[in-house]
Design a protein around this motif. Sequence first.
Motif, mmCIF file in Angstrom:
data_model
loop_
_atom_site.group_PDB
_atom_site.id
_atom_site.type_symbol
_atom_site.label_atom_id
_atom_site.label_comp_id
_atom_site.label_asym_id
_atom_site.label_seq_id
_atom_site.Cartn_x
_atom_site.Cartn_y
_atom_site.Cartn_z
ATOM 1 N N THR A 99 0.818 -1.268 0.119
ATOM 2 C CA THR A 99 0.022 0.096 -0.124
ATOM 3 C C THR A 99 0.944 1.253 0.063
ATOM 4 N N ASN A 311 -1.265 3.832 5.270
ATOM 5 C CA ASN A 311 -0.990 2.458 5.066
ATOM 6 C C ASN A 311 -2.408 1.637 5.601
ATOM 7 N N HIS A 313 -6.784 0.280 4.643
ATOM 8 C CA HIS A 313 -7.856 0.261 3.610
ATOM 9 C C HIS A 313 -8.605 -0.937 4.175
ATOM 10 N N GLN A 316 -7.297 -4.311 3.986
ATOM 11 C CA GLN A 316 -6.162 -4.556 4.889
ATOM 12 C C GLN A 316 -6.642 -4.582 6.605
#
Length: 327
Positions: A99, A311, A313, A316
């Motif tokens: 990411t 970092n 989303h 994730q």
Amino acid sequence: MAAQPAGGQKPFHVVSPVLESLSLSKAVGTKVFMKLENVQPSGSFKIRGIGHLCQAEAKKGCRHFVCSSGGNAGVAAAYAARELGLPITVVVPSSSGPTPVRRLEELGATVEVYGKVWDDANRRAQELAEAEGWVSIPPFDHPLVWEGHASLVRELKDSLEAKPDVMVVAVGGGGLLAGVVAGLQQVGWQDVPIVAAETQGAHSFHEALKAGRLVTLPDITSVATCLGAKTVAARALRCAQECQVLSQVVEDAEAVRAVQQFLDEERMLVEPACGAALAVLYSGRLRRLQGQGRLRAPLRSVLLVVCGGSNIHTAQLRALKSQLGME
């Protein structure tokens, strides 16, 4: 709203909002205000200090920036480099994942993946910085970075009717902590206690406080990779001698659970590094510190720095919950 120009240059960060969180206030039992650093142009507070340092180095004739990063510092440096029209190479460890690499490349940075953890990437960045005209932009350990981060507290002085009874911040390498302490000293709030939150497995500040000296962790085992400095900045340890700093270490699962709860209640997605600070509030740790006599009771208000993070989303977050056996 844009921040005020400093030293003749307009800074790259914005004056971030301060909002009361009803859900966090309910969890803590008093008013909780959030300083929303997740809305900064780079997605985190890092643009304050790193943008400030990059502007200073550009003025001195830097031709190429190089930065080591777990993600957020590199994104801030790449954003600043793009604004300044200068090239940048960012070295990230493999633990950062794809990411931040994608985000860095979108900002025009040259990305090199090197080593497993930030400390490995930092050694490589120092080698690259030996090239003529190249300048290293440290992610947390530099006086100009701390000076830039201090702007956060100066904004709080303008936004809040009264100083908070406690500030809660996440600690990785210690740059935010150093900036917050500098800011508190600048506005005359140095008596405000700071709760410094880390995750187990990235708790180098906690170990340093316990030992009274810098301690290097054998490895970074936390999923909060943006907290992953095996040794905290020496300045962070000195901060604990200048202000009341209370260390709190949370488990990875607590941090990730706090990220999910914050998303559900406040509709904002932040990284597990920020989740460490959130977990301190959601888990009742402030009340525990009050019970131990380490914080005043009752607390009139709490200020949480929502440090953000680029970092993360939703996919994730699901992967982290699965990895930690939370689904």
